[in-house]
Design a protein around this motif. Sequence first.
Motif, short mmCIF file in Angstrom:
data_model
loop_
_atom_site.label_atom_id
_atom_site.label_comp_id
_atom_site.label_asym_id
_atom_site.label_seq_id
_atom_site.Cartn_x
_atom_site.Cartn_y
_atom_site.Cartn_z
N PHE A 94 10.37 44.09 -3.34
CA PHE A 94 10.41 42.92 -2.47
C PHE A 94 11.38 43.12 -1.30
CE2 PHE A 94 12.75 38.97 -1.48
CZ PHE A 94 11.73 38.26 -0.87
N LEU A 95 12.47 43.82 -1.54
CA LEU A 95 13.47 44.00 -0.48
C LEU A 95 12.92 44.76 0.73
CD1 LEU A 95 16.76 44.65 -2.46
CD2 LEU A 95 16.29 42.76 -0.93
N PRO A 96 12.18 45.87 0.56
CA PRO A 96 11.59 46.50 1.76
C PRO A 96 10.65 45.58 2.52
CG PRO A 96 11.50 47.99 -0.11
CD PRO A 96 11.95 46.66 -0.65
N TYR A 97 9.90 44.74 1.78
CA TYR A 97 9.03 43.77 2.46
C TYR A 97 9.84 42.81 3.31
CZ TYR A 97 6.65 39.29 2.93
OH TYR A 97 6.17 38.11 3.42
N LEU A 98 10.90 42.24 2.71
CA LEU A 98 11.71 41.26 3.45
C LEU A 98 12.39 41.91 4.64
CD1 LEU A 98 12.79 38.37 3.54
CD2 LEU A 98 14.66 39.08 2.05
N ASP A 99 12.89 43.12 4.47
CA ASP A 99 13.56 43.81 5.56
C ASP A 99 12.58 44.11 6.69
OD1 ASP A 99 15.92 44.98 6.64
OD2 ASP A 99 15.13 46.96 6.20
N ALA A 120 19.98 42.27 -2.39
CA ALA A 120 20.38 43.25 -1.38
C ALA A 120 21.67 43.96 -1.75
CB ALA A 120 20.52 42.57 -0.01
N LEU A 121 22.58 43.26 -2.46
CA LEU A 121 23.84 43.88 -2.88
C LEU A 121 23.65 44.78 -4.10
CD1 LEU A 121 26.27 40.83 -2.49
CD2 LEU A 121 26.24 42.91 -1.09
N SER A 122 22.53 44.62 -4.80
CA SER A 122 22.35 45.36 -6.05
C SER A 122 21.46 46.57 -5.90
CB SER A 122 21.74 44.43 -7.12
OG SER A 122 22.53 43.27 -7.29
N HIS A 123 20.70 46.69 -4.81
CA HIS A 123 19.76 47.78 -4.66
C HIS A 123 20.16 48.65 -3.47
CE1 HIS A 123 17.45 44.93 -7.10
NE2 HIS A 123 16.74 45.99 -7.50
N ASP A 124 20.00 49.95 -3.66
CA ASP A 124 20.35 50.94 -2.64
C ASP A 124 21.76 50.71 -2.13
OD1 ASP A 124 20.10 53.07 -0.99
OD2 ASP A 124 18.68 52.18 0.41
N TYR A 130 20.54 48.10 2.70
CA TYR A 130 20.03 46.89 3.36
C TYR A 130 21.16 46.20 4.11
CZ TYR A 130 16.00 47.77 0.43
OH TYR A 130 14.91 48.36 -0.15
N GLY A 131 21.94 47.02 4.83
CA GLY A 131 23.08 46.48 5.57
C GLY A 131 22.67 45.50 6.64
N ARG A 132 21.55 45.76 7.32
CA ARG A 132 21.11 44.82 8.37
C ARG A 132 20.73 43.47 7.77
NH1 ARG A 132 16.63 48.64 11.07
NH2 ARG A 132 16.05 48.62 8.86
N LEU A 133 20.04 43.51 6.64
CA LEU A 133 19.65 42.26 5.99
C LEU A 133 20.87 41.53 5.45
CD1 LEU A 133 17.27 40.51 5.09
CD2 LEU A 133 17.14 41.86 3.00
N GLU A 175 4.72 49.80 -4.09
CA GLU A 175 5.64 49.50 -2.99
C GLU A 175 5.04 49.82 -1.63
OE1 GLU A 175 10.10 50.80 -1.39
OE2 GLU A 175 9.34 51.55 -3.30
N VAL A 176 4.21 50.86 -1.54
CA VAL A 176 3.61 51.22 -0.26
C VAL A 176 2.78 50.07 0.30
CG1 VAL A 176 2.11 52.88 0.89
CG2 VAL A 176 3.58 53.63 -0.97
N ALA A 177 2.07 49.37 -0.58
CA ALA A 177 1.26 48.24 -0.12
C ALA A 177 2.14 47.08 0.30
CB ALA A 177 0.32 47.80 -1.24
N VAL A 178 3.22 46.82 -0.45
CA VAL A 178 4.07 45.67 -0.13
C VAL A 178 4.72 45.83 1.24
CG1 VAL A 178 6.13 44.42 -0.87
CG2 VAL A 178 4.47 45.16 -2.55
N ARG A 179 5.05 47.05 1.62
CA ARG A 179 5.67 47.27 2.93
C ARG A 179 4.75 46.87 4.08
NH1 ARG A 179 10.27 50.50 3.21
NH2 ARG A 179 10.98 51.34 1.22
N ALA A 180 3.44 46.82 3.83
CA ALA A 180 2.50 46.44 4.89
C ALA A 180 2.17 44.95 4.88
CB ALA A 180 1.20 47.24 4.73
N TYR A 181 2.72 44.19 3.94
CA TYR A 181 2.37 42.78 3.83
C TYR A 181 2.97 41.87 4.90
CZ TYR A 181 0.21 43.66 -0.71
OH TYR A 181 -0.59 44.11 -1.72
N PRO A 182 4.03 42.27 5.65
CA PRO A 182 4.52 41.35 6.70
C PRO A 182 3.47 40.94 7.71
CG PRO A 182 6.16 43.04 6.27
CD PRO A 182 4.94 43.41 5.45
N GLN A 183 2.40 41.72 7.88
CA GLN A 183 1.37 41.35 8.85
C GLN A 183 0.60 40.11 8.43
OE1 GLN A 183 -2.08 44.16 8.78
NE2 GLN A 183 -0.85 45.24 7.24
#
Length: 1129
Positions: free
Chosen positions: A857-862, A894-898, A923-926, A830-838
């Motif tokens: 995937f959700l942290p990446y999209l957010d 987004a409704l199922s996680h966290d 993921y309220g903002r998303l 997950e740490v790597a996926v969070r940096a993939y938006p670049q």
Amino acid sequence: MIPVVPVEFCTHVLAEFDCLDPLLSALRLDSGRIKCTCLSVSRKWLALGTSAGGLHLIQRDGWKQKLILTHKEGSVTQVSCCPHDEDFIAVATSQGLVVVWELHLERRGRPERISVSWEHRGQTVTSLCWDTAALQVFAGDVGGKVSCVRAGSSKLGKGSAFVMFPVQTITTVDSHVVQLGYSDGHLVVSSLSRCYLCDTEREKFWRVGNKERDGEFGACFLPQGPAGQRGQALLYCARPGSRIWEASFSGEVLSTHQFKQLLACPPLPLVSYKNEPHFNPAQTSPQSLAFPRLLHDQNLLTWTDSAIYIFTPHSGQVLLWTEVKDVVEISVFRNELFCLHGDGRLSHLSLMSPERCVERLMKRESWTLAATVCCMFQHAIITSRVRKSLPIDRLEQLKAQLNSASQQQLIGQLEDVISKLEPLDSACSSRRSSISSHESFNILDCGIYRVISRRGSQSDDDSNSLANQSMLEEERLKEFSFNEDEQVENDSQSVRGESDRSDLSLQFLPLPFRSKPPRVALQAVRDSVSSFVKKTTEKINTLQMNADLWPRPDLREGVQGEVTATVTPLPEEVDAEQSSSESELQELRAATKKAISQIQDPMVLLDPVSLGDVLREWAPVLERVLGPEDHTRPTEITNQEERTLEEEELVSSMSCCVVVQPEIYSPNLDESATLSEEEDLGESIPCSTAPVRAPFPPLASHVELIQLFSPKPLPPDLQADLSQLACLYLEMGCPGRGGIESVCVFLRRYFFLLDQERVRKMCMLRYRENREVMKAYIAGMLEFTQASKVVEVIQKGDLLKSLRSLRELQPWNAPLLLSHLYRLYDKHGEVAVRAYPQFYPTILPSDIMAMALPSHFLPYLDNLVQSRAEQQRLSFLGSLLQPETLRQDWLELALSHDAPQREDTLAPDGQPRWRSHFFSWGYGRLLSLLIRLPANLASKQKMLEMCRTHGYWMGYLYLCRELQRRPEAFSAICSLDDMTLLEGDDSDESSLKQQRIVPQSLDEWVVLLQLSQQISSSDEAPAASALPSSPNGSCSDDTNGTSDSSPDLSDGSTDWSIRISPENIILRLMRVFGPDRALTALQEHGIKVDLGSRSTLVCDLLRMAEKRQRALIQTMLERCDRFLWSQQA
């Protein structure tokens, strides 16, 4: 066609290799709120001042942030690192404060302010300059004042921290101080009108020159002697019209350098990873400029808002000038330039020779950019002195790395440059070496490598013995075949035995998987060294015809004799095999040409049935000609007892990683292609020419090999047609085969024919629900990129270095980059996926969704959505929803996680639990953005049901209002028991947290009152202590922790005024429509009104306020009426 830079401008070039955007992002200096305002650079530090008053000290070795120095006296306007002691830094703020910091890095202490000056209070400090020997800083401001701040340090000795006069005003000039400079006890002050020279030791002042000027013009000292010896520095002052004065220490102008006409030359391109350099030789107009600053290292450097200029004042020439946009400030250390731009960006430029630039680009594997620089600066590249840093074989390797399909023009221009190369001066003195940069290789159409020596013949003093010549040749061939740059074919079914290494007879190239005739191999070896052939032609021919001298395997260890039998086919068998291969290739060409002509008919191309018939007819021919003969290995080995130790070692060597190289098509034996090492990098390399290390599976395995290269040489035109048909066949689902398994098999067998980007999109759209196809495609890409140097960095486990290596591959190729991201995700999760938006938009969210787990995937999209400006996030998220069905998938994720537990938000009857809308959603903002996006009626109805099922009540209320299902919304609000949901502006759609549904008519108020009476009569509201708390202890719907407009009830107290009760609704109705009208309407609907004492008092107050309001309005109207009548009279 790339234009060529004239020879007189080919000495130096400015290049940008590093991207500092990630550094600014890590320091949070890329937002609009905080920006970088100034910079200074030294051997160790990069100091960045910010608009918030912070000073970031970045260690240049690894770009690691070391310290943050804060200033409450305003933003940082100037910063300067001490040139002779990097433990001291001077800073000036917007309020006029000048501070000298001692970092105490050697003693690992805390940084401290050792000197503070308020001499420039209320003025903006415009320049800082250090003494070259002592710890004192000179500062100048917009009012013309120049001061000196002396600093003491305890590390210089006992008592040295005490300074008698720490701050002293030196002078006040006539206008704004533009720039300060210091050298050997002399201080130069450049103002808007002239330059002043000050001897700080004798306290004497001189004017430099007699003529004044008007504007910002810089000045600096430039050392003339070695190491800047005392008395050897000269003063250079900028003048209008692109002129620079050269003056002595006494202020006397020695000469005037005119650069206006010299600048009538085209600008040299900036070599940058961001875009391809362009050179326009037609831009030759004179330039009359004002140079606002002058900097020095070995040359004079200045800039305007659109270009950077470097002069050599000793010769009075222009070294180069390059267009760089929006430059605000530059700091120089040796040959490195750090530029601050108007928008807060930083760029890191290097001044170097063109050959050095090409060498660094090749080390960074930027092949296209390196080839462009070679062609553009070819006058510098072809000189003999460059051969030490750029030998011929390096340029041959560079040419081989280019894409032969899309970069044919660049390859041709690079070949012209290579043909003009001058040999190294000492190259003619030595003619003896092994295969090196002065030799190249031809690849015959039979697959044999022919060595062509460029060094000439050997000396006559060489030994003429056949054994010595054979041994030397064998050593060369061993070096060639076992080198990292080796290229090996992979179309053999037999293994060639090797003879004893001690045998000094002539040896063949030991390629274990080659099935070529040994006679042809011997001919290639004989042709490789012309000097040996001239001396020993008869002996070699005798050896060639003598079958007893062929190397044979040693049978003492039990190797089967059949292996040797398959290694030496007869010439008749070779000719039959070649003729059969040519006939099969002609058959494939005919079938491919027929299929291509048929699909060009729109009636066939647009009809799936007709198109499937055409491809079904073509596929068997492809399978027969290029299909593997044996796709799987047997699962058992029957004669296990017969496998000796040597045979097991042979199988083990076959199972390891081998280099696979296809034959390169050549119409005749005279045409050849240069062999060089090619590795997968940031650019797409055709499968027909790029060697890749592919694992050869063990014998006891059912795994089908991924065919990275064609088993037979294919002409380029046939390769292109086959690629088009193969991709079309795969898109149609492999008609005639059926099933996803057949699609995966076809993809693995004919991977060398497929367009990688087209297959990637195919997996995302056509085979989105069949993950097996995506797995097969990624497996092929992982094998294809196995030889990349980025893989080595990723395997070391350093995430930051891996990401930096991937950024250096720009411009990115999506399939190659995707394969590296798969490796990175497998390593770091997950740490790597969070940096993939670049990497967006090269890598899309659909790619990451197929790669990562839903929770990753959700942290990446957010992060990807939050990386955009707030006003752009909604439209940006809408652009990502391709296809539209992704909206439902992402909303469900987004409704199922966290998210809160369903039993905490939903009652057993499906109604909302009391105050459950206060729960925090990770993921309220998303969720808010997904729900607010425009959608059709059916999609919104699905989202409404999903929000209700998961208990996301703020989204549910928003969608109820959008779908005009207001009674359902009122029922949910009554269950949530929060009057604040009925207040505010009903038209506010900026955020779901501010979502309010206000009754718009009297009938809606009546419905709301009836619902409230039903709920209050059926079930009393739970006590305040029964309010469920969220997992993080907060009842807010904001992921950032800020509270909602509703009160926080997590402390167990209840504000009964916000509860939805019949009495509160009646009071709210009275405020909206008035007491009398509200009570009359309720009686008409048969609703019994039972008000308490408090509510009765509120009702009386409302009547009184209404009566006074009417009286006030009446009075105002009467006064207006009297005024109007008086005006008419």
